[in-house]
Design an enzyme around this catalytic site. Structure first.
Site, short mmCIF file in Angstrom:
data_model
loop_
_atom_site.label_atom_id
_atom_site.label_comp_id
_atom_site.label_asym_id
_atom_site.label_seq_id
_atom_site.Cartn_x
_atom_site.Cartn_y
_atom_site.Cartn_z
N GLU B 52 0.85 -1.18 0.00
CA GLU B 52 0.00 0.00 0.00
C GLU B 52 0.89 1.23 0.00
O GLU B 52 1.75 1.37 0.87
CB GLU B 52 -0.80 0.03 1.30
CG GLU B 52 -2.23 -0.37 1.19
CD GLU B 52 -2.91 -0.13 2.52
OE1 GLU B 52 -2.88 1.01 3.02
OE2 GLU B 52 -3.46 -1.09 3.07
N ASP B 63 -6.35 8.82 10.60
CA ASP B 63 -5.03 8.34 11.00
C ASP B 63 -4.60 8.81 12.37
O ASP B 63 -4.89 9.93 12.79
CB ASP B 63 -3.99 8.77 9.96
CG ASP B 63 -4.08 7.93 8.69
OD1 ASP B 63 -3.99 6.70 8.80
OD2 ASP B 63 -4.28 8.51 7.61
N TYR B 177 -11.26 -4.39 2.89
CA TYR B 177 -10.39 -3.93 3.96
C TYR B 177 -11.21 -3.91 5.25
O TYR B 177 -12.12 -3.11 5.39
CB TYR B 177 -9.89 -2.52 3.63
CG TYR B 177 -8.76 -1.99 4.51
CD1 TYR B 177 -8.85 -2.03 5.90
CD2 TYR B 177 -7.62 -1.43 3.95
CE1 TYR B 177 -7.83 -1.53 6.70
CE2 TYR B 177 -6.59 -0.93 4.74
CZ TYR B 177 -6.71 -0.98 6.10
OH TYR B 177 -5.69 -0.48 6.89
#
Lengths: 399, 269
Positions: B52, B63, B177
């Site tokens: 990735e 994040d 995912y």
């Protein structure tokens, strides 16, 4: 205007709005929307909110004819919608009371919020104190410095203020951090967003809680003058006070709606907060709207003398109003805003917050060009106490 | 068929043992573009199956501290989506594994969705993960990516309702995912206790490959995750290694080798 309900089911205002969020928040946003729609249909909820707005928030706020300012400008009659007289000194309380009650209804015990100038943080901390909920407010470190008094106020009200040191250390970074907190504590926590920005349903919900401003204004101006105003003017950062004023007037096509953005040090310097005037379409904080970004699609740092307008995005419904032509958007620089600030203080004995000082300045310029039978309403969205340090500094005064 | 599909299709379809996909993440340009070009092939040498490549963004709201810091630093080095495309095409000359872009939506939107898909495909990119783009807003990008044989990989979270689970499973291409926890990216000491139940719930609605990410930081954790899923995604831990080592490529390769070894009991020899 055509009779269409906006936003649509997915939260779109035309091509703007939507729900651009990490998957983890989608369920939370869906249950928030469901709870909000249920609350809207619940007369008990509405009664409780109306009563709190009246007895706690100080509504309705007056509409004041600024006769001295009008005379000074020599043109259109200027009316001020006195949101500065609402509890906590700004329009923010309308939204925090609404969402606070909603959080309580949803059984949440913990509230997180972001704040720029500190006004929304104070209004959130206030409502959390009153409703007995835990409150965490994220605030950019830069803002913590320039709004020290509001930081103290929030702590006094029992809130925990967490300084945010990432990015530009201002409002946008505080929103990022509040969202990260919400992502992490999504089961227990209510995110009390302070403006008509963010993912659906926030832009709709915050607008609905703020439109009391425009409803009252419409009634009051008709009562005072026998007709609708020719212009309704408000400052736009995220745009909640402006949307609150505009929305109930949007169907009245004879009323021109003008949003005033932060021109900062001047548009040519790139140090400003004029997302609608100078920005381009993008996605920030969960919705599509006009944003300030660089050539690579990175969010630009902004500047305004008023922390509340120092934001690189804007509510999606404003983008929609701009694109459809229902409202127009202009800019006023730091220096001009200070002129408006001084003028209103001296002519009317009203010290405005620096945010609406932008709108006041624009209104005085416009009034001077208009005939005396024209009517302008300005949303005086907050009072200036919080800005004393900044104004002292900007004027180069020694106390 | 995309390169990602080919990877999963090439695995033995029946029997107990099946290679688990090991997918490390790198923020492009952290700490430098040269480092990315050195570390990525080392990850492949260590035994990873895909990489990735994170396009740095100014406001990475999904994040945690590690990727926030890495993104900030990369941006300071002048890393743009164009730089990331250049890095991808260089890497494509060096490695055969699928390369997947991880980007927030705005940089791609600003580049132009169609142009970005064309340029990515040209650079040898095989799929994209866009953490702030749920399927409700993703149809246009999906269509453009599909035309270039690239996969749009959607994310699932523990909070995802059963109804949305089906929607996402249906729309995700390449793999799904699976976000392991409620929170942002970043290394964690332990795996969330609800993970097994969550993956069982996902498994009951889809046969597509499930790769699990967020919070996975050690070979032991990877081993436990692999018993439940088809692949393991490791992000922040790789960046920590890159940041704290004098020889980041060697250190990253060694770490990936350890994780690969930890996954070996599941895998055909």
């Amino acid at each position: 205007m055509k009779k269409i309900q906006l936003p649509d089911k997915l939260g779109h205002f035309g091509q703007f709005g939507g729900k651009f969020v990490p998957e983890i928040l989608v369920a939370a946003l869906e249950s928030l929307e469901k709870a909000y729609r249920e609350a809207q249909r619940d007369t008990g909820f509405k009664q409780r909110l109306t009563e709190l707005l009246r007895n706690y928030g100080g509504r309705p706020t007056p509409l004041y004819f600024a006769s001295q300012l009008t005379e000074h400008c020599g043109g259109a009659r200027i009316y001020l919608k006195r949101e500065d007289l609402a509890h906590t000194g700004a329009h923010k309380i309308n939204n925090t009371l609404g969402q606070g009650l909603l959080a309580q209804r949803m059984g949440k015990r913990r509230v997180v919020a972001e704040t720029g100038a500190g006004q929304h943080g104070v209004a959130t901390a206030t409502v959390c104190a009153m409703l007995g909920m835990d409150c965490v407010v994220y605030m950019g470190e830069e803002d913590v410095r320039r709004q020290a008094l509001n930081v103290f106020r929030m702590r006094l009200l029992g809130a925990e203020v967490r300084p945010v040191s990432s990015g530009s250390q201002t409002l946008k970074d505080a929103i990022n951090e509040a969202i990260r907190d919400w992502v992490t504590n999504v089961d227990s926590t209510y995110y009390l967003l302070g403006s008509v920005v963010g993912p659906h349903p926030y832009p709709m919900m915050v607008r609905d809680f703020q439109l009391v401003i425009g409803r009252e204004t419409r009634r009051q101006v008709i009562k005072a003058t026998g007709r609708l105003p020719d212009y309704a003017i408000a400052c736009v950062g995220g745009g909640s006070n402006a949307m609150g004023l505009f929305y109930p007037l949007a169907k009245d096509l004879e009323v021109k709606l003008i949003g005033v953005e932060a021109g900062g040090l001047g548009l040519h310097t790139k140090k400003h907060g004029a997302s609608l005037t100078e920005g381009s379409i993008g996605v920030l904080h969960g919705s599509k709207s006009h944003i300030l970004q660089d050539d690579a699609g990175q969010i630009r740092e902004t500047h305004s003398i008023s922390a509340g307008l120092d934001y690189p995005g804007v509510g999606p419904e404003h983008s929609y109003y701009k694109e459809s032509g229902r409202a127009s958007y202009v800019t006023v620089t730091d220096k001009e805003a200070l002129e408006g600030f001084n003028l209103l203080s001296q002519k009317e004995g009203i010290i405005p917050a620096l945010e609406p000082a932008h709108a006041v300045y624009y209104a005085t310029r416009l009034a001077a060009e208009l005939a005396k039978d024209q009517i302008i309403v300005v949303n005086l969205s907050g009072r200036g106490d919080k800005d004393m340090d900044i104004v002292v500094g900007a004027m180069g005064v020694q106390l | 068929m995309s390169r990602i599909d080919s990877f999963f299709k090439s695995l033995p379809q029946k029997g107990e043992k099946k290679r688990k996909a090991l997918i490390p993440y790198l923020t492009v340009g952290y700490p430098s573009v040269a480092a990315t070009l050195e570390v990525a092939p080392a990850l492949v040498a260590g035994g990873c199956d895909m990489i990735e490549l994170g396009i740095p963004f100014s406001d990475p709201l999904a994040d945690g501290a590690t990727i926030q810091r890495a993104s900030h630093l990369a941006l300071q080095q002048g890393v743009t989506p164009q730089v990331c495309l250049d890095v991808a095409s260089k890497l494509r000359q060096m490695v055969d594994v699928p390369l997947i872009f991880m980007s927030y939506y705005n940089p791609i939107l600003h580049y132009g969705l169609e142009d970005f898909c064309a340029a990515s495909s040209q650079a040898g990119i095989d799929g994209m993960i866009v953490p702030d783009l749920p399927p409700e807003e993703g149809a246009v990008l999906e269509g453009l990516a599909a035309r270039k044989h690239m996969d749009i990989i959607y994310l699932l979270a523990p909070t995802t309702t059963d109804e949305r689970l089906r929607l996402i499973a249906d729309r995700s291409r390449g793999f799904i995912y699976v976000v392991s926890l409620k929170g942002v990216t970043g290394a964690r000491e332990t795996l969330p206790p609800e993970l097994e139940g969550f993956i069982t719930r996902v498994r009951s609605v889809t046969a597509k490959p499930l790769c699990v990410g967020f919070g996975i930081a050690s070979p032991e954790q990877a081993y436990r995750v692999a018993s439940l899923a088809d692949g393991v995604i490791i992000g922040s831990r790789i960046l920590d290694i890159v940041e704290n080592s004098d020889q980041p490529a060697t250190a990253a390769e060694e770490f990936i080798r350890q994780v690969r070894k930890a996954l070996s009991p599941y895998e055909p020899t």
